[in-house]
Design a protein around this motif. Structure first.
Motif, PDB file in Angstrom:
ATOM      1  N   CYS A  76       0.832  -1.200   0.000  1.00  0.00           N
ATOM      2  CA  CYS A  76       0.000   0.000   0.000  1.00  0.00           C
ATOM      3  C   CYS A  76       0.869   1.253   0.000  1.00  0.00           C
ATOM      4  CB  CYS A  76      -0.920  -0.016   1.220  1.00  0.00           C
ATOM      5  SG  CYS A  76      -1.790   1.537   1.533  1.00  0.00           S
ATOM      6  N   ALA A  77       1.838   1.312   0.893  1.00  0.00           N
ATOM      7  CA  ALA A  77       2.689   2.500   1.007  1.00  0.00           C
ATOM      8  C   ALA A  77       3.476   2.746  -0.279  1.00  0.00           C
ATOM      9  CB  ALA A  77       3.632   2.353   2.198  1.00  0.00           C
ATOM     10  N   LEU A  78       4.009   1.681  -0.876  1.00  0.00           N
ATOM     11  CA  LEU A  78       4.800   1.836  -2.096  1.00  0.00           C
ATOM     12  C   LEU A  78       3.920   2.198  -3.297  1.00  0.00           C
ATOM     13  CD1 LEU A  78       7.351  -1.075  -1.658  1.00  0.00           C
ATOM     14  CD2 LEU A  78       7.785   1.373  -1.432  1.00  0.00           C
ATOM     15  N   ARG A  79       2.719   1.659  -3.344  1.00  0.00           N
ATOM     16  CA  ARG A  79       1.793   2.048  -4.412  1.00  0.00           C
ATOM     17  C   ARG A  79       1.488   3.547  -4.318  1.00  0.00           C
ATOM     18  NH1 ARG A  79      -3.272   3.097  -3.942  1.00  0.00           N
ATOM     19  NH2 ARG A  79      -3.534   1.935  -1.980  1.00  0.00           N
ATOM     20  N   GLU A  80       1.212   4.009  -3.094  1.00  0.00           N
ATOM     21  CA  GLU A  80       0.918   5.430  -2.907  1.00  0.00           C
ATOM     22  C   GLU A  80       2.138   6.286  -3.228  1.00  0.00           C
ATOM     23  OE1 GLU A  80      -1.799   6.987  -2.247  1.00  0.00           O
ATOM     24  OE2 GLU A  80      -3.216   5.507  -1.482  1.00  0.00           O
ATOM     25  N   TRP A  81       3.316   5.803  -2.878  1.00  0.00           N
ATOM     26  CA  TRP A  81       4.540   6.522  -3.209  1.00  0.00           C
ATOM     27  C   TRP A  81       4.646   6.753  -4.711  1.00  0.00           C
ATOM     28  CZ3 TRP A  81       8.979   9.036  -1.860  1.00  0.00           C
ATOM     29  CH2 TRP A  81      10.059   8.982  -2.739  1.00  0.00           C
ATOM     30  N   GLU A  82       4.435   5.693  -5.482  1.00  0.00           N
ATOM     31  CA  GLU A  82       4.541   5.807  -6.932  1.00  0.00           C
ATOM     32  C   GLU A  82       3.443   6.693  -7.505  1.00  0.00           C
ATOM     33  OE1 GLU A  82       6.799   1.699  -8.237  1.00  0.00           O
ATOM     34  OE2 GLU A  82       4.608   1.693  -8.193  1.00  0.00           O
ATOM     35  N   GLU A  83       2.213   6.550  -6.983  1.00  0.00           N
ATOM     36  CA  GLU A  83       1.097   7.336  -7.495  1.00  0.00           C
ATOM     37  C   GLU A  83       1.264   8.822  -7.195  1.00  0.00           C
ATOM     38  OE1 GLU A  83      -2.478   5.715  -5.901  1.00  0.00           O
ATOM     39  OE2 GLU A  83      -2.352   3.844  -7.050  1.00  0.00           O
ATOM     40  N   MET A  85       4.230  10.496  -6.040  1.00  0.00           N
ATOM     41  CA  MET A  85       5.517  11.109  -6.353  1.00  0.00           C
ATOM     42  C   MET A  85       5.906  10.962  -7.819  1.00  0.00           C
ATOM     43  SD  MET A  85       6.107  12.272  -3.391  1.00  0.00           S
ATOM     44  CE  MET A  85       7.748  12.922  -3.598  1.00  0.00           C
ATOM     45  N   GLY A  86       5.338   9.972  -8.522  1.00  0.00           N
ATOM     46  CA  GLY A  86       5.654   9.780  -9.925  1.00  0.00           C
ATOM     47  C   GLY A  86       7.024   9.196 -10.174  1.00  0.00           C
ATOM     48  N   VAL A  87       7.578   8.481  -9.201  1.00  0.00           N
ATOM     49  CA  VAL A  87       8.866   7.809  -9.370  1.00  0.00           C
ATOM     50  C   VAL A  87       8.731   6.367  -8.891  1.00  0.00           C
ATOM     51  CG1 VAL A  87      10.260   9.900  -9.169  1.00  0.00           C
ATOM     52  CG2 VAL A  87       9.687   8.607  -7.128  1.00  0.00           C
ATOM     53  N   SER A  88       9.581   5.519  -9.412  1.00  0.00           N
ATOM     54  CA  SER A  88       9.511   4.095  -9.115  1.00  0.00           C
ATOM     55  C   SER A  88       9.889   3.801  -7.667  1.00  0.00           C
ATOM     56  CB  SER A  88      10.451   3.333 -10.054  1.00  0.00           C
ATOM     57  OG  SER A  88      10.592   1.988  -9.654  1.00  0.00           O
ATOM     58  N   ARG A  89       9.301   2.737  -7.162  1.00  0.00           N
ATOM     59  CA  ARG A  89       9.658   2.251  -5.824  1.00  0.00           C
ATOM     60  C   ARG A  89      11.098   1.766  -5.757  1.00  0.00           C
ATOM     61  NH1 ARG A  89       5.236  -2.200  -4.954  1.00  0.00           N
ATOM     62  NH2 ARG A  89       4.046  -0.577  -6.019  1.00  0.00           N
ATOM     63  N   THR A  90      11.716   1.521  -6.914  1.00  0.00           N
ATOM     64  CA  THR A  90      13.108   1.074  -6.918  1.00  0.00           C
ATOM     65  C   THR A  90      14.053   2.178  -6.459  1.00  0.00           C
ATOM     66  OG1 THR A  90      13.400   1.691  -9.245  1.00  0.00           O
ATOM     67  CG2 THR A  90      12.655  -0.552  -8.786  1.00  0.00           C
ATOM     68  N   GLN A  91      13.562   3.429  -6.416  1.00  0.00           N
ATOM     69  CA  GLN A  91      14.413   4.530  -5.979  1.00  0.00           C
ATOM     70  C   GLN A  91      14.374   4.747  -4.469  1.00  0.00           C
ATOM     71  OE1 GLN A  91      14.069   8.145  -8.261  1.00  0.00           O
ATOM     72  NE2 GLN A  91      13.664   7.056 -10.152  1.00  0.00           N
ATOM     73  N   PHE A 107      -7.879   6.456  12.314  1.00  0.00           N
ATOM     74  CA  PHE A 107      -6.963   5.816  11.375  1.00  0.00           C
ATOM     75  C   PHE A 107      -5.834   5.099  12.130  1.00  0.00           C
ATOM     76  CE2 PHE A 107      -9.054   8.847   8.692  1.00  0.00           C
ATOM     77  CZ  PHE A 107      -9.095   8.251   7.434  1.00  0.00           C
ATOM     78  N   HIS A 108      -5.456   3.945  11.621  1.00  0.00           N
ATOM     79  CA  HIS A 108      -4.298   3.187  12.082  1.00  0.00           C
ATOM     80  C   HIS A 108      -3.225   3.352  11.001  1.00  0.00           C
ATOM     81  CE1 HIS A 108      -1.653  -0.273  12.683  1.00  0.00           C
ATOM     82  NE2 HIS A 108      -2.192  -0.491  13.864  1.00  0.00           N
ATOM     83  N   ILE A 109      -2.163   4.122  11.306  1.00  0.00           N
ATOM     84  CA  ILE A 109      -1.140   4.451  10.318  1.00  0.00           C
ATOM     85  C   ILE A 109       0.143   3.694  10.633  1.00  0.00           C
ATOM     86  CG2 ILE A 109       0.205   6.281   9.231  1.00  0.00           C
ATOM     87  CD1 ILE A 109      -1.948   8.253  10.114  1.00  0.00           C
ATOM     88  N   THR A 110       0.650   2.941   9.650  1.00  0.00           N
ATOM     89  CA  THR A 110       1.928   2.256   9.786  1.00  0.00           C
ATOM     90  C   THR A 110       2.967   2.977   8.932  1.00  0.00           C
ATOM     91  OG1 THR A 110       0.893   0.098  10.166  1.00  0.00           O
ATOM     92  CG2 THR A 110       3.187   0.098   9.437  1.00  0.00           C
ATOM     93  N   PRO A 111       4.035   3.512   9.543  1.00  0.00           N
ATOM     94  CA  PRO A 111       5.079   4.200   8.780  1.00  0.00           C
ATOM     95  C   PRO A 111       6.231   3.259   8.408  1.00  0.00           C
ATOM     96  CG  PRO A 111       5.320   4.687  11.116  1.00  0.00           C
ATOM     97  CD  PRO A 111       4.182   3.716  10.993  1.00  0.00           C
ATOM     98  N   PHE A 112       6.597   3.263   7.135  1.00  0.00           N
ATOM     99  CA  PHE A 112       7.742   2.493   6.641  1.00  0.00           C
ATOM    100  C   PHE A 112       8.866   3.452   6.295  1.00  0.00           C
ATOM    101  CE2 PHE A 112       4.153  -0.288   5.874  1.00  0.00           C
ATOM    102  CZ  PHE A 112       4.633  -1.533   6.254  1.00  0.00           C
ATOM    103  N   LEU A 113      10.014   3.284   6.937  1.00  0.00           N
ATOM    104  CA  LEU A 113      11.149   4.163   6.685  1.00  0.00           C
ATOM    105  C   LEU A 113      11.910   3.685   5.458  1.00  0.00           C
ATOM    106  CD1 LEU A 113      10.439   5.011   9.607  1.00  0.00           C
ATOM    107  CD2 LEU A 113      12.879   5.390   9.952  1.00  0.00           C
ATOM    108  N   GLY A 114      12.298   4.644   4.615  1.00  0.00           N
ATOM    109  CA  GLY A 114      13.033   4.300   3.415  1.00  0.00           C
ATOM    110  C   GLY A 114      14.138   5.295   3.134  1.00  0.00           C
ATOM    111  N   ILE A 115      15.180   4.828   2.446  1.00  0.00           N
ATOM    112  CA  ILE A 115      16.301   5.674   2.044  1.00  0.00           C
ATOM    113  C   ILE A 115      16.140   5.973   0.553  1.00  0.00           C
ATOM    114  CG2 ILE A 115      18.792   5.934   1.982  1.00  0.00           C
ATOM    115  CD1 ILE A 115      17.591   5.557   4.794  1.00  0.00           C
ATOM    116  N   TYR A 116      16.003   7.260   0.234  1.00  0.00           N
ATOM    117  CA  TYR A 116      15.783   7.674  -1.150  1.00  0.00           C
ATOM    118  C   TYR A 116      17.115   7.836  -1.861  1.00  0.00           C
ATOM    119  CZ  TYR A 116      14.376  10.484  -5.152  1.00  0.00           C
ATOM    120  OH  TYR A 116      14.173  10.964  -6.426  1.00  0.00           O
ATOM    121  N   SER A 117      17.195   7.287  -3.086  1.00  0.00           N
ATOM    122  CA  SER A 117      18.456   7.337  -3.841  1.00  0.00           C
ATOM    123  C   SER A 117      18.279   7.938  -5.226  1.00  0.00           C
ATOM    124  CB  SER A 117      19.031   5.919  -3.978  1.00  0.00           C
ATOM    125  OG  SER A 117      18.111   5.067  -4.656  1.00  0.00           O
ATOM    126  N   GLY A 118      17.146   8.592  -5.485  1.00  0.00           N
ATOM    127  CA  GLY A 118      16.879   9.132  -6.811  1.00  0.00           C
ATOM    128  C   GLY A 118      17.482  10.502  -7.029  1.00  0.00           C
TER     129      GLY A 118
END
Length: 209
Positions: A76-83, A85-91, A107-118
């Motif tokens: 869910c989080a990665l789908r929303e990221w792509e929708e 931000m307009g960049v691939s989840r691979t970044q 709302f029950h919100i789960t945060p996923f931490l990620g390192i952006y490399s784009g």
């Protein structure tokens, strides 16, 4: 402000496929971390479009409510990221999930931490996103910082605010950032206790000189 990413990786919950047992509305967000030109770290945030029915104009992380086709909250989080931000989840490299947040609005919100490399060339969805905000973490040590007791709620119901150059950071996004900073960045600032000056959310408008 430098973060110890090795420590963060080792401490984060890796149970990405676990769905919460809750009656709340289940959602998830990506908390994207980037490196500033000065070698410090920051967050990638969005300002929601003004015409949206839900939280128009609010500063937030990319994310949203879990759809039936999402296999889990990370999907869910990665789908929303792509929708959004307009960049691939691979970044963005997801390194784990932080403590979930239950909001006063159900709302029950789960945060996923990620390192952006784009390359920061975001083709963001202008129907949902007004602009992308690159927020150096160090700026939160200097930004005006407030706390109120929410009107007509119990004494434990408080809200926090950072008055940023880009706008007011408050609500669930502010709470998620505060939890992260206190846990991983030794953030010990005490907010300026103020009274609400609005009758509806966000309940507080910072004073302007």
């Amino acid at each position: 402000m430098n973060l110890d990413l090795g420590r963060i990786r080792s401490e984060l919950n890796q149970g990405w496929n676990e769905l919460p047992n809750t009656t709340e509305i289940v959602s998830s967000v990506v908390v994207p971390i980037f490196h500033t030109q000065e070698g410090e770290h920051g967050f990638i945030l969005t300002q929601r479009s003004q015409h949206l029915k839900s939280h128009p104009g609010q500063i937030s992380f990319p994310g949203g409510v879990k759809d039936p086709e999402d296999s889990d909250l990370l999907s869910c989080a990665l789908r929303e990221w792509e929708e959004e931000m307009g960049v691939s989840r691979t970044q963005i490299e997801i390194i784990g999930k932080h403590e979930h947040l239950l909001t006063r609005t159900g709302f029950h919100i789960t945060p996923f931490l990620g390192i952006y490399s784009g390359d920061f060339q975001f083709s963001y969805n202008r129907d949902e996103v007004e602009k992308v905000i690159l927020l150096p973490i160090k700026s939160l040590w200097n930004a005006p910082f407030y706390q109120i007791q929410i009107p007509n709620r119990g004494p434990e119901n408080t809200a926090y605010y950072f008055d940023l150059d880009e706008g007011l950071l408050w609500g669930a996004t502010c709470e998620l950032i505060l939890r992260f900073l206190r846990h991983y960045a030794s953030f010990q600032r005490e907010p300026n206790l103020v009274k609400p000056n609005l009758n509806t959310p966000p309940f507080f408008r910072p004073p302007r000189n």
